[in-house]
Design an enzyme around this catalytic site. Structure first.
Site, PDB file in Angstrom:
ATOM      1  CG  ASP A  14      -1.964   1.068   1.253  1.00  0.00           C
ATOM      2  OD1 ASP A  14      -2.949   1.017   0.493  1.00  0.00           O
ATOM      3  OD2 ASP A  14      -1.762   2.005   2.036  1.00  0.00           O
ATOM      4  CE1 TYR A  26      -4.766   7.509   0.416  1.00  0.00           C
ATOM      5  CE2 TYR A  26      -4.650   7.570   2.811  1.00  0.00           C
ATOM      6  CZ  TYR A  26      -4.779   6.859   1.629  1.00  0.00           C
ATOM      7  OH  TYR A  26      -4.926   5.493   1.663  1.00  0.00           O
ATOM      8  CG  HIS A  67      -5.535  -3.072  -0.322  1.00  0.00           C
ATOM      9  ND1 HIS A  67      -4.790  -2.585  -1.383  1.00  0.00           N
ATOM     10  CD2 HIS A  67      -5.094  -2.392   0.778  1.00  0.00           C
ATOM     11  CE1 HIS A  67      -3.960  -1.651  -0.957  1.00  0.00           C
ATOM     12  NE2 HIS A  67      -4.119  -1.522   0.352  1.00  0.00           N
TER      13      HIS A  67
END
Length: 297
Positions: A100, A207, A274
């Site tokens: 990730d 982010y 994921h």
């Protein structure tokens, strides 16, 4: 496994799990959002048999420092943490693995420091060039990535707090994986980490600090200028492991990798999502072990 506090030359202190003989070849494992070093809990025992395994809580996560300000989470600063950590451990060359966001850092570190990163392992983390291109040109990937726009919003903390961390866990982790593979004690560990003061903002700042362009669904957008120039090609042996049921990072992320990676091998699982490191730990561990054996000096 032992967990140490290591102060880095970058000005942050990280909690770092260590295992295996110090004089063995080193492997640095980087976790992603919204996890910790525990992402790799099922790989510790196998890899530490013949490797010095280094697994930090990255800045902003779990027990590590949470510096204030979005700018503290820019990619170059987090890459610098990884190199400074290995410097502190007196390790010059190493295998680098990331899942990730940890994979995003690993891609960048390998591009910037090819003389130190001997091998690269990527687990469900898109290559920056392939990902940015797909966010502009592939509507399905763009739609699947709209969560990034939410995480960047100034109201994200309030919205997550209002929904409750238990609901957040269900929506972010369990909807992207097989929930039966996450034990109760691991769920509680996530909740305990997220509820620490400042933890949620620090995680979301990863982010917010990213320069990745994520247009809204249906919005007209063109490729950034940097994607139109020739992109440097990685030359160290690279393994990409991918859970194909990942609803956020679609299989299109595997397309075109051979144009940016010279020595590439790909291992996929049709049944994992994921969080494949703990959904199908055997798949990930075996792939890494085989890769390390095949590329041993």
């Amino acid at each position: 496994m032992e967990v140490q506090r290591i102060e880095l030359s970058t000005g942050v202190g990280l909690n770092v799990a260590l295992a295996g003989p110090r004089d063995a070849p080193a492997i640095l494992l980087l976790h992603g959002f919204p996890e910790s070093h525990r992402t790799w809990r099922n790989q510790f025992a196998e890899l530490s048999q013949d490797h010095f395994v280094v697994v930090p809580d990255q800045r902003g996560f779990a027990g590590s420092d949470r510096p204030e300000g979005v700018e503290s989470y820019q990619t170059d600063k987090i890459v610098a943490d990884a190199l400074a950590l290995m410097d502190a451990l007196e390790v010059k060359h190493f295998t680098l693995a990331g899942h990730d966001w940890g994979g995003a850092i690993a891609w960048t570190a390998a591009l910037l420091h090819p003389l130190r990163v001997k091998r690269l392992v990527i687990v469900n983390a898109p290559h920056p060039y392939v990902f940015q291109s797909s966010l502009i040109e592939d509507e399905a990937q763009r739609e699947a990535s709209q969560y990034i726009r939410f995480f960047r919003s100034p109201t994200a903390e309030a919205a997550i707090t209002a929904m409750g961390f238990e609901t957040f866990l269900e929506r972010v982790l369990l909807s992207h994986s097989d929930p039966t593979k996450l034990p109760v004690e691991e769920r509680q560990a996530y909740l305990d980490e997220w509820k620490q003061p400042g933890a949620l903002t620090a995680m979301l700042n990863w982010y917010r600090a990213s320069t990745l362009e994520v247009p809204a669904s249906g919005e007209q957008a063109s490729l950034p200028l940097w994607t139109r120039a020739p992109f440097p090609k990685l030359r160290m042996p690279t393994l990409v492991v991918w859970g194909l049921k990942d609803p956020a990072l679609l299989p299109i992320q595997l397309e075109g990798l051979d144009s940016v990676v010279k020595d590439l091998r790909i291992v996929t699982s049709p049944s994992a999502g994921h969080f494949i490191t703990w959904e199908e730990p055997g798949t990930v561990t075996a792939a890494i072990r085989d890769f390390l054996a095949d590329t041993r000096d």
